[in-house]
Scaffold this active site. Structure first.
Site, PDB file in Angstrom:
ATOM      1  N   GLY A  12       0.796  -1.234   0.000  1.00  0.00           N
ATOM      2  CA  GLY A  12       0.000   0.000   0.000  1.00  0.00           C
ATOM      3  C   GLY A  12       0.824   1.278   0.000  1.00  0.00           C
ATOM      4  N   SER A  13       2.064   1.212  -0.509  1.00  0.00           N
ATOM      5  CA  SER A  13       2.884   2.431  -0.431  1.00  0.00           C
ATOM      6  C   SER A  13       2.330   3.543  -1.329  1.00  0.00           C
ATOM      7  CB  SER A  13       4.350   2.125  -0.737  1.00  0.00           C
ATOM      8  OG  SER A  13       4.513   1.772  -2.078  1.00  0.00           O
ATOM      9  N   ASN A  14       1.730   3.185  -2.466  1.00  0.00           N
ATOM     10  CA  ASN A  14       1.110   4.223  -3.309  1.00  0.00           C
ATOM     11  C   ASN A  14      -0.097   4.844  -2.609  1.00  0.00           C
ATOM     12  OD1 ASN A  14       2.385   4.497  -6.134  1.00  0.00           O
ATOM     13  ND2 ASN A  14       2.362   2.280  -5.779  1.00  0.00           N
ATOM     14  N   ASN A 107      -4.991   3.047 -12.758  1.00  0.00           N
ATOM     15  CA  ASN A 107      -4.081   2.022 -12.245  1.00  0.00           C
ATOM     16  C   ASN A 107      -2.655   2.526 -12.410  1.00  0.00           C
ATOM     17  OD1 ASN A 107      -3.205  -0.565 -11.319  1.00  0.00           O
ATOM     18  ND2 ASN A 107      -2.792  -1.154 -13.441  1.00  0.00           N
ATOM     19  N   HIS A 109       1.208   1.078 -13.081  1.00  0.00           N
ATOM     20  CA  HIS A 109       1.906  -0.139 -13.503  1.00  0.00           C
ATOM     21  C   HIS A 109       3.408   0.137 -13.537  1.00  0.00           C
ATOM     22  CE1 HIS A 109       2.267  -4.055 -15.401  1.00  0.00           C
ATOM     23  NE2 HIS A 109       3.184  -3.502 -16.173  1.00  0.00           N
ATOM     24  N   ASP A 150      -4.051  -3.730 -18.262  1.00  0.00           N
ATOM     25  CA  ASP A 150      -2.959  -2.791 -18.563  1.00  0.00           C
ATOM     26  C   ASP A 150      -3.076  -2.124 -19.935  1.00  0.00           C
ATOM     27  OD1 ASP A 150      -1.854  -3.511 -16.107  1.00  0.00           O
ATOM     28  OD2 ASP A 150      -0.608  -5.074 -16.983  1.00  0.00           O
ATOM     29  N   GLU A 179       6.739   5.778  -9.168  1.00  0.00           N
ATOM     30  CA  GLU A 179       5.296   5.541  -9.043  1.00  0.00           C
ATOM     31  C   GLU A 179       4.674   6.519  -8.057  1.00  0.00           C
ATOM     32  OE1 GLU A 179       3.986   1.545  -8.331  1.00  0.00           O
ATOM     33  OE2 GLU A 179       5.732   0.703  -9.306  1.00  0.00           O
TER      34      GLU A 179
HETATM   35  C1  GRF Z   1       3.287  -1.256  -7.568  1.00  0.00           C
HETATM   36  O1  GRF Z   1       4.509  -1.652  -8.097  1.00  0.00           O
HETATM   37  C2  GRF Z   1       2.296  -0.993  -8.668  1.00  0.00           C
HETATM   38  O2  GRF Z   1       2.886  -0.539  -9.843  1.00  0.00           O
HETATM   39  C3  GRF Z   1       1.672  -2.335  -8.897  1.00  0.00           C
HETATM   40  O3  GRF Z   1       1.616  -2.918  -7.619  1.00  0.00           O
HETATM   41  C4  GRF Z   1       2.600  -2.346  -6.767  1.00  0.00           C
HETATM   42  C5  GRF Z   1       1.905  -1.805  -5.572  1.00  0.00           C
HETATM   43  O4  GRF Z   1       2.803  -1.328  -4.615  1.00  0.00           O
HETATM   44  N1  GRF Z   1       0.406  -2.209  -9.573  1.00  0.00           N
HETATM   45  P1  GRF Z   1       2.243  -0.700  -3.273  1.00  0.00           P
HETATM   46  O5  GRF Z   1       1.285  -1.710  -2.656  1.00  0.00           O
HETATM   47  O6  GRF Z   1       1.555   0.596  -3.619  1.00  0.00           O
HETATM   48  O7  GRF Z   1       3.458  -0.492  -2.424  1.00  0.00           O
END
Ligand code: GRF
Length: 206
Positions: A12-14, A107, A109, A150, A179
């Site tokens: 969940g870092s994003n 999304n 990627h 994708d 990202e």
């Molecule tokens: C990321 O590399 C994203 O591109 C892919 O899944 C991963 C999720 O990372 N779709 P996080 O859970 O947000 O750290």
């Protein structure tokens, strides 16, 4: 202000980065709900600690597909969601949601799509394939989600060099940084109504 739902299954870092940007007033939105299939993932733990509403949807809790699919829609309707962000969500989202939220699901990627995307390209496998190919560039892509993996309209991409001594783990770390940067940027633009689709192409007015 846009109401946002995040779908995540892992670290969940994003999700966390985007929420931090909301807290810092960089993004004019609110994460109304986190949806996850995995009750024990870090994304859920973060939601609990930060008082973000979350909902677990998986086959164990909803063995019947029809009821499970309806549950997604119920949650999204109840929270009056304007934008769905997939952030490491490992399950297929129901087709009905893709239809009802056309150009409202994004999304992220970890490659420059359309290269290294589609079924089988996830996690470390993407970076292994990039290295195996000998490509000198990689990066990340934010795109709208349609019915094909994708493949939806590309919103934003950023590339980095692949160095000769980079291994898959090095690349995954470097790409993850990109990202965080570009996903937050795109969500910020979306919440400011700066993202339009004109003749099937995404146009950002900065
Ligand atoms: C990321 O590399 C994203 O591109 C892919 O899944 C991963 C999720 O990372 N779709 P996080 O859970 O947000 O750290």
């Amino acid at each position: 202000m846009k109401n946002i739902a995040v779908f995540a299954s892992g670290s969940g870092s994003n999700f966390i980065k985007i929420n931090e940007n909301i807290i810092n007033n960089n993004i004019n939105g609110k994460i109304k709900v986190l949806i996850s299939n995995n009750p024990r993932c870090d994304a859920v733990e973060y939601a609990i600690k930060n008082n973000i509403n979350f909902k677990i949807i998986n086959n164990h809790r909803y063995p019947e597909k029809k009821i499970k699919d309806k549950e997604y829609q119920n949650i999204l309707s109840k929270s009056e969601i304007d934008l769905i962000l997939l952030a490491g969500f490992m399950k297929k989202i129901p087709f009905s949601i893709i239809e009802n939220f056309k150009n409202k699901i994004m999304n992220i990627h970890p490659s420059i799509l359309p290269s290294f995307g589609g079924p089988g390209f996830y996690g470390i496998k993407v970076h292994e394939a990039v290295i195996e190919s000998g490509n000198k560039l990689t990066g990340a892509t934010v795109h709208f989600v349609d019915e094909e993996y994708d493949r939806g309209p590309i919103i934003f991409q950023k590339s980095i060099d692949v160095l000769s001594d980079d291994g898959p783990t090095d690349l995954s770390k470097k790409v993850l940084k990109i990202e965080h940067e570009i996903y937050s940027k795109v969500v910020k633009y979306y919440c400011e109504n700066k993202i339009k689709i004109i003749k099937d192409k995404v146009v950002i007015s900065e």
